[in-house]
Design an enzyme around this catalytic site. Structure first.
Site, PDB file in Angstrom:
ATOM      1  CG  HIS A   1      -1.870   1.143   1.302  1.00  0.00           C
ATOM      2  ND1 HIS A   1      -3.179   0.982   1.699  1.00  0.00           N
ATOM      3  CD2 HIS A   1      -1.728   2.471   1.028  1.00  0.00           C
ATOM      4  CE1 HIS A   1      -3.798   2.150   1.672  1.00  0.00           C
ATOM      5  NE2 HIS A   1      -2.936   3.089   1.276  1.00  0.00           N
TER       6      HIS A   1
ATOM      7  CG  HIS B   1      -0.907   6.959  -1.265  1.00  0.00           C
ATOM      8  ND1 HIS B   1      -2.149   6.933  -1.868  1.00  0.00           N
ATOM      9  CD2 HIS B   1      -1.065   6.367  -0.058  1.00  0.00           C
ATOM     10  CE1 HIS B   1      -3.020   6.356  -1.040  1.00  0.00           C
ATOM     11  NE2 HIS B   1      -2.380   6.007   0.059  1.00  0.00           N
ATOM     12  CG  LEU B   2       4.507   5.060  -5.829  1.00  0.00           C
ATOM     13  CD1 LEU B   2       4.862   4.020  -6.882  1.00  0.00           C
ATOM     14  CD2 LEU B   2       5.714   5.350  -4.941  1.00  0.00           C
TER      15      LEU B   2
ATOM     16  CG  ASP C   1      -1.653   4.947   3.980  1.00  0.00           C
ATOM     17  OD1 ASP C   1      -1.756   5.282   2.793  1.00  0.00           O
ATOM     18  OD2 ASP C   1      -2.352   5.444   4.884  1.00  0.00           O
TER      19      ASP C   1
ATOM     20  CG  HIS D   1       0.076  15.275   1.281  1.00  0.00           C
ATOM     21  ND1 HIS D   1      -0.832  15.400   0.248  1.00  0.00           N
ATOM     22  CD2 HIS D   1      -0.343  14.231   2.028  1.00  0.00           C
ATOM     23  CE1 HIS D   1      -1.776  14.465   0.379  1.00  0.00           C
ATOM     24  NE2 HIS D   1      -1.492  13.735   1.451  1.00  0.00           N
TER      25      HIS D   1
ATOM     26  CB  ALA E   1      -5.012  13.101   5.644  1.00  0.00           C
TER      27      ALA E   1
HETATM   28  C1  NCD Z   1      -3.519   9.067   1.726  1.00  0.00           C
HETATM   29  C2  NCD Z   1      -3.058  10.044   0.632  1.00  0.00           C
HETATM   30  O1  NCD Z   1      -2.556  11.119   0.959  1.00  0.00           O
HETATM   31  O2  NCD Z   1      -3.162   9.711  -0.551  1.00  0.00           O
HETATM   32  N1  NCD Z   1      -3.608   9.775   2.968  1.00  0.00           N
HETATM   33  C3  NCD Z   1      -3.596   9.247   4.210  1.00  0.00           C
HETATM   34  O3  NCD Z   1      -3.771   9.994   5.175  1.00  0.00           O
HETATM   35  N2  NCD Z   1      -3.370   7.964   4.420  1.00  0.00           N
HETATM   36  C4  NCD Z   1      -4.802   8.422   1.331  1.00  0.00           C
HETATM   37  C5  NCD Z   1      -5.225   7.276   2.198  1.00  0.00           C
HETATM   38  O4  NCD Z   1      -4.681   6.171   2.095  1.00  0.00           O
HETATM   39  O5  NCD Z   1      -6.110   7.481   3.035  1.00  0.00           O
HETATM   40 ZN    ZN Z   2      -3.302   5.047   1.547  1.00  0.00          ZN
END
Ligand code: NCD
Ligand code: ZN
Length: 331
Positions: free
Chosen positions: A14, A16-17, A241, A245, A257
């Site tokens: 899991h 985010h790239l 996860d 940002h 978030a």
């Molecule tokens: C994630 C994101 O920034 O893409 N943010 C997070 O707080 N975990 C999205 C997600 O997995 O909820």
């Molecule tokens: Zn996530």
């Protein structure tokens, strides 16, 4: 004292790239940490077609050619069987469900999960995994995950063969729920939910770098997540996860978030497993159990970690990483 540790290449189920220029750096950096990643689809625009799955995979591989990449697509509508087959052919192994409005880029989320049951039935038929952001919209922030569990229980009953992952599990009730359901229901665990509570976000000072969804909660919740990770139960495996940002998006009156953990995740995991005297279970947690659940070969290549202190930079690629400025024990 242990000075060196060999692990199978870590698999991050899991991550985010992001997209565009940022993607190049985040993918490269992920390639230095992990053997395999499963990339989340909440990019701008969202990954929600076979063409976009294919394009996203190509972009990630262009930046990190040695990284094994599993793709996901957003379950923001119903899909036809043909579309799902094409997603699968292009590298997608899971469909990601985001309830409306609960996290970054989820404004296109589905309000009522039953509305997409026709597609979920097809996921079961095609043996695609359902990946869940398990938070109920519109309820008190600390109850969001707990209140979502009724949907997970109903899904498990309605689609008994469907493999489901409750992502980034963060409270006692969710850990217990996953344990109580059949073998095909699993959960990912992040590094930050192993070590943070609400205190680290709003305790002594406001620390937006630790703010994420689902929220790190009470000490008892963190301890339940820890117990699950250190239990050797194959239902619980690693998904970082990691969600970077840009600093200016975190330092805001309406901050984004997400915790950026990819560059520090494995060293912190080693530290935490060592603390609990559970290093013998780390290879399964960080690599093997996830591979087994997703029915892919386990990693055969190894990575070696050494007990050598290093200081986490204050920012990496424009984002503040987890434990920025602190000293970690393992490199
Ligand atoms: C994630 C994101 O920034 O893409 N943010 C997070 O707080 N975990 C999205 C997600 O997995 O909820
Ligand atoms: Zn996530």
């Amino acid at each position: 004292m242990l000075q060196e540790l060999e692990l199978p290449l870590p698999n991050d189920f899991h991550i985010h790239l992001r997209q565009g220029e940022a993607l190049v750096n985040y993918a490269k950096s992920a390639g230095e940490q992990f053997g395999l990643v499963m990339a989340m689809p909440n990019t701008e625009p969202a990954i929600d077609s076979p063409e976009l799955v294919k394009k996203y995979k190509e972009e990630i591989l262009a930046a990190a050619p040695n990284l094994q990449v599993l793709l996901t697509f957003k379950l923001n509508k119903n899909y036809t069987e043909q579309e799902l087959l094409a997603m699968q052919k292009n590298g997608a192994v899971a469909a990601k469900y985001y309830p409306f409005g609960v996290t970054t880029n989820s404004q296109d989320g589905v309000s009522k999960i039953e509305d997409i049951y026709p597609t979920i039935a097809l996921l079961e038929k095609l043996d695609l995994v359902l990946s869940l952001h398990g938070e109920e919209p519109g309820v008190f922030c600390l109850d969001k995950e707990k209140d979502f569990l009724k949907h997970l229980e109903k899904l498990s009953k309605t689609f008994p063969k469907l493999r489901i992952v409750l992502e980034h599990v963060s409270c006692v009730e969710a850990v217990e729920c996953v344990k109580s359901l059949p073998e095909n229901i699993a959960a990912t665990i992040t590094v930050h939910h192993l070590i943070l509570t609400l205190d680290d976000i709003i305790g002594d000072s406001l620390r937006p770098q630790n703010f994420c969804k689902p929220l790190p909660k009470l000490p008892k919740d963190r301890d339940a997540v820890r117990a699950a990770a250190f239990s050797g139960n194959k239902k619980f495996f690693f998904g970082s996860d990691s969600a970077p940002h840009a600093l200016e998006k975190k330092q805001s009156l309406s901050g984004a978030a997400g915790v950026y953990s990819a560059p520090v995740a494995v060293p912190i995991l080693i530290e935490e497993f060592e603390k609990e005297n559970k290093l013998n279970l780390l290879a399964d947690f960080v690599s093997n159990f996830g591979a087994d659940f997703y029915k892919i070969p386990r990693q055969t290549k190894k990575a070696t970690y050494v007990k050598k202190e290093w200081q986490v930079p204050k920012t990496i690629d424009g984002a503040v990483p987890l434990r920025a400025g602190e000293t970690l024990k393992w490199s």
